[in-house]
Design a protein around this motif. Structure first.
Motif, PDB file in Angstrom:
ATOM      1  N   THR A 144     -22.020   8.913   6.379  1.00 55.39           N
ATOM      2  CA  THR A 144     -22.320   7.995   5.484  1.00 55.39           C
ATOM      3  C   THR A 144     -21.352   7.039   5.389  1.00 55.39           C
ATOM      4  OG1 THR A 144     -21.416   8.964   3.708  1.00 55.39           O
ATOM      5  CG2 THR A 144     -23.435   9.996   4.234  1.00 55.39           C
ATOM      6  N   LEU A 145     -21.989   5.793   4.806  1.00 51.81           N
ATOM      7  CA  LEU A 145     -21.189   4.633   4.501  1.00 51.81           C
ATOM      8  C   LEU A 145     -20.230   4.744   3.469  1.00 51.81           C
ATOM      9  CD1 LEU A 145     -21.607   1.468   4.602  1.00 51.81           C
ATOM     10  CD2 LEU A 145     -22.685   1.531   2.460  1.00 51.81           C
ATOM     11  N   ARG A 146     -19.037   4.160   3.802  1.00 52.64           N
ATOM     12  CA  ARG A 146     -17.596   4.273   3.100  1.00 52.64           C
ATOM     13  C   ARG A 146     -17.304   3.020   2.711  1.00 52.64           C
ATOM     14  NH1 ARG A 146     -16.140   9.392   2.079  1.00 52.64           N
ATOM     15  NH2 ARG A 146     -13.837   9.013   2.135  1.00 52.64           N
ATOM     16  N   THR A 147     -16.558   2.859   1.347  1.00 50.47           N
ATOM     17  CA  THR A 147     -15.959   1.691   0.887  1.00 50.47           C
ATOM     18  C   THR A 147     -14.588   1.787   0.199  1.00 50.47           C
ATOM     19  OG1 THR A 147     -16.840  -0.086  -0.369  1.00 50.47           O
ATOM     20  CG2 THR A 147     -16.910   2.197  -1.548  1.00 50.47           C
ATOM     21  N   VAL A 148     -13.771   0.850   0.304  1.00 48.01           N
ATOM     22  CA  VAL A 148     -12.462   0.985  -0.202  1.00 48.01           C
ATOM     23  C   VAL A 148     -12.120  -0.288  -0.589  1.00 48.01           C
ATOM     24  CG1 VAL A 148     -11.380   0.198   1.969  1.00 48.01           C
ATOM     25  CG2 VAL A 148     -10.029   1.865   0.428  1.00 48.01           C
ATOM     26  N   LYS A 149     -11.477  -0.673  -1.751  1.00 48.88           N
ATOM     27  CA  LYS A 149     -10.706  -1.438  -2.373  1.00 48.88           C
ATOM     28  C   LYS A 149      -9.469  -2.101  -1.935  1.00 48.88           C
ATOM     29  CE  LYS A 149     -13.894  -1.170  -6.488  1.00 48.88           C
ATOM     30  NZ  LYS A 149     -13.801  -0.916  -7.794  1.00 48.88           N
ATOM     31  N   LEU A 150      -9.327  -3.297  -1.822  1.00 48.54           N
ATOM     32  CA  LEU A 150      -7.788  -3.798  -1.300  1.00 48.54           C
ATOM     33  C   LEU A 150      -7.680  -5.058  -1.788  1.00 48.54           C
ATOM     34  CD1 LEU A 150      -9.183  -3.335   2.632  1.00 48.54           C
ATOM     35  CD2 LEU A 150      -7.538  -1.810   1.312  1.00 48.54           C
ATOM     36  N   PRO A 151      -6.353  -5.271  -1.983  1.00 44.82           N
ATOM     37  CA  PRO A 151      -5.794  -6.688  -2.509  1.00 44.82           C
ATOM     38  C   PRO A 151      -5.650  -7.721  -1.290  1.00 44.82           C
ATOM     39  CG  PRO A 151      -4.047  -5.327  -2.303  1.00 44.82           C
ATOM     40  CD  PRO A 151      -5.184  -4.513  -1.833  1.00 44.82           C
ATOM     41  N   ILE A 152      -5.988  -9.024  -1.724  1.00 43.70           N
ATOM     42  CA  ILE A 152      -5.740 -10.041  -0.714  1.00 43.70           C
ATOM     43  C   ILE A 152      -4.266  -9.979  -0.659  1.00 43.70           C
ATOM     44  CG2 ILE A 152      -5.848 -12.680  -0.313  1.00 43.70           C
ATOM     45  CD1 ILE A 152      -8.572 -11.029   0.029  1.00 43.70           C
ATOM     46  N   VAL A 153      -3.695 -10.375   0.647  1.00 47.21           N
ATOM     47  CA  VAL A 153      -2.570 -10.455   1.309  1.00 47.21           C
ATOM     48  C   VAL A 153      -2.403 -12.335   1.335  1.00 47.21           C
ATOM     49  CG1 VAL A 153      -0.804 -10.043   2.763  1.00 47.21           C
ATOM     50  CG2 VAL A 153      -2.470  -8.201   1.980  1.00 47.21           C
ATOM     51  N   SER A 154      -1.258 -12.544   0.882  1.00 47.26           N
ATOM     52  CA  SER A 154      -1.260 -14.123   1.188  1.00 47.26           C
ATOM     53  C   SER A 154      -1.019 -14.190   2.676  1.00 47.26           C
ATOM     54  CB  SER A 154       0.039 -14.700   0.473  1.00 47.26           C
ATOM     55  OG  SER A 154       1.351 -14.212   0.925  1.00 47.26           O
ATOM     56  N   ALA A 155      -1.349 -15.652   3.263  1.00 43.95           N
ATOM     57  CA  ALA A 155      -1.050 -15.929   4.573  1.00 43.95           C
ATOM     58  C   ALA A 155       0.484 -15.870   5.093  1.00 43.95           C
ATOM     59  CB  ALA A 155      -1.732 -17.268   4.964  1.00 43.95           C
ATOM     60  N   ARG A 156       1.213 -16.373   4.020  1.00 37.62           N
ATOM     61  CA  ARG A 156       2.755 -16.420   4.370  1.00 37.62           C
ATOM     62  C   ARG A 156       3.013 -14.700   4.700  1.00 37.62           C
ATOM     63  NH1 ARG A 156       4.121 -17.205  -0.421  1.00 37.62           N
ATOM     64  NH2 ARG A 156       5.061 -15.110  -0.925  1.00 37.62           N
ATOM     65  N   ASN A 157       2.857 -13.831   3.890  1.00 41.07           N
ATOM     66  CA  ASN A 157       3.373 -12.569   4.114  1.00 41.07           C
ATOM     67  C   ASN A 157       2.628 -11.904   5.288  1.00 41.07           C
ATOM     68  OD1 ASN A 157       4.862 -12.479   1.827  1.00 41.07           O
ATOM     69  ND2 ASN A 157       3.413 -11.632   0.621  1.00 41.07           N
ATOM     70  N   CYS A 158       1.448 -12.402   5.588  1.00 38.78           N
ATOM     71  CA  CYS A 158       0.560 -11.758   6.835  1.00 38.78           C
ATOM     72  C   CYS A 158       0.970 -12.384   7.956  1.00 38.78           C
ATOM     73  CB  CYS A 158      -0.933 -11.922   6.678  1.00 38.78           C
ATOM     74  SG  CYS A 158      -1.905 -10.819   7.459  1.00 38.78           S
ATOM     75  N   ASN A 159       1.594 -13.406   8.199  1.00 34.12           N
ATOM     76  CA  ASN A 159       2.123 -14.140   8.962  1.00 34.12           C
ATOM     77  C   ASN A 159       3.462 -14.057   9.200  1.00 34.12           C
ATOM     78  OD1 ASN A 159       0.497 -15.582  11.273  1.00 34.12           O
ATOM     79  ND2 ASN A 159       0.196 -17.396   9.877  1.00 34.12           N
ATOM     80  N   SER A 160       4.335 -13.272   8.328  1.00 30.18           N
ATOM     81  CA  SER A 160       5.737 -13.171   8.600  1.00 30.18           C
ATOM     82  C   SER A 160       6.169 -12.386   9.821  1.00 30.18           C
ATOM     83  CB  SER A 160       6.274 -12.439   7.319  1.00 30.18           C
ATOM     84  OG  SER A 160       5.733 -11.264   7.592  1.00 30.18           O
ATOM     85  N   SER A 161       7.430 -12.346  10.001  1.00 28.06           N
ATOM     86  CA  SER A 161       7.759 -11.720  11.333  1.00 28.06           C
ATOM     87  C   SER A 161       7.702 -10.459  11.219  1.00 28.06           C
ATOM     88  CB  SER A 161       9.267 -12.080  11.509  1.00 28.06           C
ATOM     89  OG  SER A 161      10.167 -11.910  10.414  1.00 28.06           O
ATOM     90  N   GLU A 162       7.627  -9.930   9.780  1.00 26.47           N
ATOM     91  CA  GLU A 162       7.497  -8.339   9.653  1.00 26.47           C
ATOM     92  C   GLU A 162       6.013  -7.864   9.823  1.00 26.47           C
ATOM     93  OE1 GLU A 162       9.225 -10.056   7.337  1.00 26.47           O
ATOM     94  OE2 GLU A 162      11.192  -9.743   8.364  1.00 26.47           O
ATOM     95  N   SER A 163       5.092  -8.874   9.892  1.00 28.26           N
ATOM     96  CA  SER A 163       3.784  -8.520  10.186  1.00 28.26           C
ATOM     97  C   SER A 163       3.067  -9.194  11.357  1.00 28.26           C
ATOM     98  CB  SER A 163       3.034  -9.039   8.982  1.00 28.26           C
ATOM     99  OG  SER A 163       1.801  -8.280   8.876  1.00 28.26           O
ATOM    100  N   PHE A 164       2.296 -10.198  11.301  1.00 26.40           N
ATOM    101  CA  PHE A 164       1.511 -10.524  12.444  1.00 26.40           C
ATOM    102  C   PHE A 164       2.433 -11.867  13.025  1.00 26.40           C
ATOM    103  CE2 PHE A 164      -2.209  -8.166  10.398  1.00 26.40           C
ATOM    104  CZ  PHE A 164      -2.399  -7.322  11.532  1.00 26.40           C
ATOM    105  N   ASP A 165       3.234 -12.170  12.719  1.00 28.66           N
ATOM    106  CA  ASP A 165       4.280 -13.005  13.300  1.00 28.66           C
ATOM    107  C   ASP A 165       3.599 -14.347  13.932  1.00 28.66           C
ATOM    108  OD1 ASP A 165       6.926 -13.782  14.053  1.00 28.66           O
ATOM    109  OD2 ASP A 165       6.750 -12.881  15.937  1.00 28.66           O
ATOM    110  N   GLY A 166       2.688 -15.012  12.888  1.00 27.74           N
ATOM    111  CA  GLY A 166       2.333 -16.231  13.249  1.00 27.74           C
ATOM    112  C   GLY A 166       0.848 -16.286  13.955  1.00 27.74           C
ATOM    113  N   GLY A 167       0.199 -15.095  14.007  1.00 25.93           N
ATOM    114  CA  GLY A 167      -0.995 -14.787  14.576  1.00 25.93           C
ATOM    115  C   GLY A 167      -2.266 -15.110  13.927  1.00 25.93           C
TER     116      GLY A 167
END
Length: 248
Positions: A150-173
């Protein structure tokens, strides 16, 4: 089932840590399937004739089927509508290496007894920390390889582009055409099979499930195509389709 290569990352389109919503409460979501009825991706009805999904969900017009009004993929409920797509419009600048412009429109014949998803205006931002909801029939665990019935759903917060792009995360991707959503501790995310499905914020589809690293991994939120960057393209594509039909 799709895998997308993203350089050193294995981009698994991924709902982990979620729950089953009230049956048929999310009536704009569709299942994109093969003609052999294997679920591949999700999508959203933006009017009764058009579906929005991810460009990497393009398995070809002759191999694709759209199922609307579904909740369980394994039980016949009497609400399902199976439609063959009439026309596919992947974004002309989609880049499968970087996942930039990962968005596609699908023209279908008119659907009945469904609701449609609202879209944000062109360029509309969505603030860091805003809670959104992603839904789909994707894996509920990154390790089991099981598609939920069956269909599933989940609630998530928006992450800033700065944090998402940091070297600890996607590192500029992360490009300007992407948004990230998830928890720094992980545990909740879209997962493989959720690709193309809707990330709904403030009642509008702000994101399309696109890519990520693993499922629900700490420091690696899910990455979504930012729909507000494409509102004009969506409107123009639909308008031009009907204009061409009139000329023909």
């Amino acid at each position: 089932v799709l895998f997308v290569s993203c350089g050193l990352l294995l981009c698994q389109e991924r709902i982990v840590g979620g729950y089953a919503p009230v049956p048929h409460s999310i009536r704009y979501i569709v299942s994109i399937q093969t003609t052999e009825r294997q679920h591949v991706c999700g999508g959203s009805l933006i009017n009764k004739y058009w579906v929005i999904t991810a460009a990497h969900c393009n398995i070809g017009l002759d191999r694709m089927m759209i199922v609307a009004g579904d909740y369980s993929l394994t039980i016949y409920e009497g609400t399902e509508q199976e439609i063959l797509p009439q026309h596919l419009v992947p974004h002309p600048e989609y880049n499968k290496t970087t996942n930039n412009n990962d968005i596609m429109l699908i023209k279908v014949r008119k659907l009945s007894y469904v609701s449609v998803a609202l879209l944000p205006r062109q360029g509309a931002p969505i603030a860091e920390g805003r809670m959104c909801r992603v839904s789909g029939w994707g894996y509920t665990s990154p390790n089991t390889g099981l598609i939920p019935a069956t269909l599933r759903t989940v609630k998530l917060p928006i992450v800033s582009a700065r944090n998402c792009n940091s070297s600890e995360s996607f590192d500029g991707g992360i490009t300007d055409n992407m948004i990230c959503a998830g928890y720094s501790t992980g545990g909740k995310d879209a997962c493989k099979g959720d690709s193309g499905g809707p990330l709904v914020c403030e009642g509008r589809v702000y994101g399309v499930v696109s890519w990520g690293k693993g499922c629900a991994d700490a420091q690696f939120p899910g990455v979504y195509t930012a729909v507000s960057k494409y509102r004009m393209w969506i409107d123009d594509t639909i308008f031009n389709y009907y204009s061409k039909c009139k000329k023909d």
